[in-house]
Design a protein around this motif. Structure first.
Motif, PDB file in Angstrom:
ATOM      1  N   ASN A   2       1.289 -18.367   0.673  1.00 18.20           N
ATOM      2  CA  ASN A   2       1.242 -17.125  -0.094  1.00 18.20           C
ATOM      3  C   ASN A   2       0.633 -17.382  -1.460  1.00 18.20           C
ATOM      4  N   GLN A  19      -4.665   0.721  -8.833  1.00 19.08           N
ATOM      5  CA  GLN A  19      -5.092   0.033  -7.618  1.00 19.08           C
ATOM      6  C   GLN A  19      -5.893   0.970  -6.729  1.00 19.08           C
ATOM      7  N   SER A  29      -9.257   0.893   1.776  1.00 15.02           N
ATOM      8  CA  SER A  29      -8.213   1.884   1.517  1.00 15.02           C
ATOM      9  C   SER A  29      -7.168   1.297   0.566  1.00 15.02           C
ATOM     10  N   ALA A  31      -4.065   1.337   1.026  1.00 15.61           N
ATOM     11  CA  ALA A  31      -3.084   0.633   1.867  1.00 15.61           C
ATOM     12  C   ALA A  31      -3.544  -0.781   2.197  1.00 15.61           C
ATOM     13  N   THR A  32      -4.832  -0.940   2.476  1.00 16.12           N
ATOM     14  CA  THR A  32      -5.377  -2.278   2.755  1.00 16.12           C
ATOM     15  C   THR A  32      -5.290  -3.153   1.521  1.00 16.12           C
ATOM     16  N   ASN A  34      -3.144  -2.904  -0.889  1.00 14.90           N
ATOM     17  CA  ASN A  34      -1.737  -3.236  -1.066  1.00 14.90           C
ATOM     18  C   ASN A  34      -1.318  -4.358  -0.108  1.00 14.90           C
ATOM     19  N   SER A  35      -1.800  -4.305   1.122  1.00 15.53           N
ATOM     20  CA  SER A  35      -1.493  -5.374   2.083  1.00 15.53           C
ATOM     21  C   SER A  35      -2.073  -6.709   1.636  1.00 15.53           C
ATOM     22  N   ARG A  36      -3.246  -6.685   1.037  1.00 18.36           N
ATOM     23  CA  ARG A  36      -3.870  -7.915   0.531  1.00 18.36           C
ATOM     24  C   ARG A  36      -3.042  -8.468  -0.642  1.00 18.36           C
ATOM     25  N   SER A  38       0.021  -7.973  -1.419  1.00 19.08           N
ATOM     26  CA  SER A  38       1.386  -8.373  -1.063  1.00 19.08           C
ATOM     27  C   SER A  38       1.414  -9.586  -0.144  1.00 19.08           C
ATOM     28  N   LYS A  40       0.289  -9.765   2.971  1.00 20.03           N
ATOM     29  CA  LYS A  40       0.382  -9.462   4.402  1.00 20.03           C
ATOM     30  C   LYS A  40      -0.947  -9.688   5.108  1.00 20.03           C
ATOM     31  N   LEU A  41      -2.043  -9.478   4.387  1.00 17.89           N
ATOM     32  CA  LEU A  41      -3.391  -9.720   4.903  1.00 17.89           C
ATOM     33  C   LEU A  41      -4.167 -10.533   3.873  1.00 17.89           C
TER      34      LEU A  41
END
Length: 75
Positions: A2, A19, A29, A31-32, A34-36, A38, A40-41
């Motif tokens: 991480n 953001q 997006s 959401a994408t 945010n996933s990066r 955090s 997650k991606l």
């Protein structure tokens, strides 16, 4: 592994104020993004290079913004 994106988050706020606006400029997006951020991606290489251009980050500082390991909390 991480990564700690706190420095990147600060730069995003400094340059784009949100953001959502940064995600739009980056072409993904919210959401994408945010996933990066955090963990997650992972960020893709093209996203990193677009981001450093948008955020005016010197290429020699990529590791400070994208590759700093997150420190695990010890008990």
């Amino acid at each position: 592994m991480n990564f700690d994106y706190s420095k990147l988050r600060g730069k995003i706020f400094e340059k784009f104020r949100s953001q959502r606006q940064f995600a739009q400029a980056l072409g993904i997006s919210p959401a994408t993004l945010n996933s990066r951020l955090s963990g997650k991606l992972p960020f893709t290489v093209p996203e990193i290079f677009t981001a450093i251009t948008l955020l005016e980050i010197d290429p020699s500082e990529i590791s400070k913004y994208f590759l700093t390991p997150r420190k695990e909390k010890t008990q």
